[in-house]
Design an enzyme around this catalytic site. Structure first.
Site, mmCIF file in Angstrom:
data_model
loop_
_atom_site.group_PDB
_atom_site.id
_atom_site.type_symbol
_atom_site.label_atom_id
_atom_site.label_comp_id
_atom_site.label_asym_id
_atom_site.label_seq_id
_atom_site.Cartn_x
_atom_site.Cartn_y
_atom_site.Cartn_z
ATOM 1 C CG ASP A 39 -70.693 -95.377 -1.941
ATOM 2 O OD1 ASP A 39 -71.284 -94.685 -2.778
ATOM 3 O OD2 ASP A 39 -70.984 -96.560 -1.713
ATOM 4 C CB ILE A 72 -62.791 -94.785 -6.568
ATOM 5 C CG1 ILE A 72 -63.881 -95.817 -6.786
ATOM 6 C CG2 ILE A 72 -62.661 -94.416 -5.102
ATOM 7 C CD1 ILE A 72 -63.836 -96.578 -8.044
ATOM 8 C CG ASN A 98 -68.111 -103.484 -2.682
ATOM 9 O OD1 ASN A 98 -68.618 -104.593 -2.811
ATOM 10 N ND2 ASN A 98 -68.840 -102.396 -2.390
ATOM 11 C CB SER A 160 -70.339 -110.497 -10.662
ATOM 12 O OG SER A 160 -71.595 -111.096 -10.972
ATOM 13 C CE1 TYR A 173 -72.034 -105.771 -11.888
ATOM 14 C CE2 TYR A 173 -72.561 -108.034 -12.508
ATOM 15 C CZ TYR A 173 -72.274 -107.100 -11.544
ATOM 16 O OH TYR A 173 -72.217 -107.470 -10.221
ATOM 17 C CE LYS A 177 -68.780 -106.603 -10.578
ATOM 18 N NZ LYS A 177 -68.128 -106.013 -9.394
ATOM 19 C CB THR A 207 -77.536 -105.275 -2.081
ATOM 20 O OG1 THR A 207 -77.547 -105.561 -3.484
ATOM 21 C CG2 THR A 207 -76.447 -106.094 -1.398
#
Ligand SMILES: NC(=O)c1ccc[n+]([C@@H]2O[C@H](COP(=O)([O-])OP(=O)(O)OC[C@H]3O[C@@H](n4cnc5c(N)ncnc54)[C@H](O)[C@@H]3O)[C@@H](O)[C@H]2O)c1
Length: 314
Positions: A39, A72, A98, A160, A173, A177, A207
């Site tokens: 991360d 990554i 993730n 998601s 997004y 996903k 989160t």
């Protein structure tokens, strides 16, 4: 004493310095795994970097964790993260893709640069890590790492419900996903002969991302209030199960988890079929047949927020 659930395994979890990824990393170590915490510590939109974040998480997890602070989303970095696992801990058994960022905009205001950034981290990043890790996992299978029959190889992609239902303003997004659904299916197929599983998990958890929702109406405000009650530990728990011996035969599936609720999603398959036996369809004939045979089975145009706007069971 019984052996820890993931004893001996080495895991690579991307986006693990906070939120759901951190909960997964902590749970894995608690279950006896060694882990690379990958991360760079970006903001929600992927900008900036704070390597101290991942260092802090790895240090807190102790000798069984190693920090990897590069994004990554580049082939060399994905390969380097895998190499770190192999060099530091002697192998790699579990990958959890993730890492994700968000750059929301209505589709009629879509910025190519934002689209590319989201696809690169959320979809290409997962593919690059999978491409770098799977040769190692295949070698493990040939060598029966962990015992015979081989049963340690696991890939979990974090999707998601936005990718399954769609949501306003989330073209990049949701597309990334949804792309993970295809990546998961193909990975499951390509790795089946090696006994390595791949599954997709669509999580719900409080989160910084949930916190950042700016409700545009009462419905969204209610959704946010409910979402903020859901702890990430439940997501980690489902993933620990999927990486455990009990889930050896579960592959190519789509799960959801929201607190104490766990969902299995249907996957797109034909739900109706019409055939013109006498020749090519005319537009008029198609219109009539679609109306009578397909329309009753059309999928409602509802967002994931609307579909899951019920009180979570926590
Ligand atoms: N929180 C929810 O309710 C929810 C809902 C649906 C899906 N998800 C998915 O769950 C996952 C985790 O989400 P979260 O809510 O914990 O988000 P988060 O923003 O708290 O954590 C994501 C982490 O990914 C990291 N990251 C960003 N770019 C990266 C890169 N290039 N390489 C490696 N790491 C990178 C960030 O630094 C961050 O630490 C994401 O895939 C997200 O799409 C979350």
């Amino acid at each position: 004493m019984t052996e820890a659930l993931l004893a001996g395994r080495v895991a690579l979890v991307t986006g693990a310095a906070q939120g759901i990824g951190k909960a997964i990393a902590e749970d894995f170590v608690r279950h006896g795994a060694k882990i690379v915490v990958a991360d760079p510590g970006t903001s929600i939109d992927g900008s900036g970097a704070d390597p101290k974040l991942v260092d802090g998480v790895a240090t807190a997890l102790g000798a069984n964790a190693a920090a990897f602070a590069d994004s990554i989303a580049a082939p060399s970095a994905a390969a380097a993260a895998v190499e770190l696992a192999v060099k530091r801990f002697g192998g790699l058994d579990i990958v959890v893709n993730n890492a994700a960022i968000l750059r929301d905009a209505f589709v009629f205001k879509l910025e190519p640069r934002d689209w590319e950034a989201v696809i690169r981290v959320n979809l290409t990043g997962a593919a690059l890590v999978t491409a770098a890790a799977t040769p190692v996992l295949r070698e493990n299978a040939k060598a029966n790492r962990g015992g015979t029959p081989y049963g340690w190889g696991r890939i979990v992609n974090i999707g998601s419900t936005a990718g399954l239902y769609g949501n306003f303003g989330q073209a990049s997004y949701a597309s990334a996903k949804a792309g993970l659904m295809g990546l998961t299916r193909v990975t499951a197929l390509d790795m089946a002969r090696s006994g390595i599983t791949a599954n997709l998990v669509t999580p719900f958890a409080a989160t910084r991302v949930t916190e950042s929702i700016k409700p545009a109406n009462d419905g969204q405000a209610q959704y946010k209030a409910r979402a903020m009650k859901v702890a990430a530990k439940h997501v980690a728990n489902l993933i620990a199960f999927l990486c455990s011996p009990a889930a050896q035969k579960i592959s190519g599936q789509i799960f959801g988890v929201r607190g104490r609720e766990v969902f299995l999603f249907q996957q797109p398959r034909p739900v109706a079929r019409i055939v013109n036996e006498s020749g090519d369809w005319t537009v008029d004939a198609l219109a009539s047949a679609v109306q009578s045979e397909f329309a009753p089975k059309f999928t409602e145009l509802a967002t994931d927020l609307e579909a899951f706007n019920s009180e979570p069971i926590v």
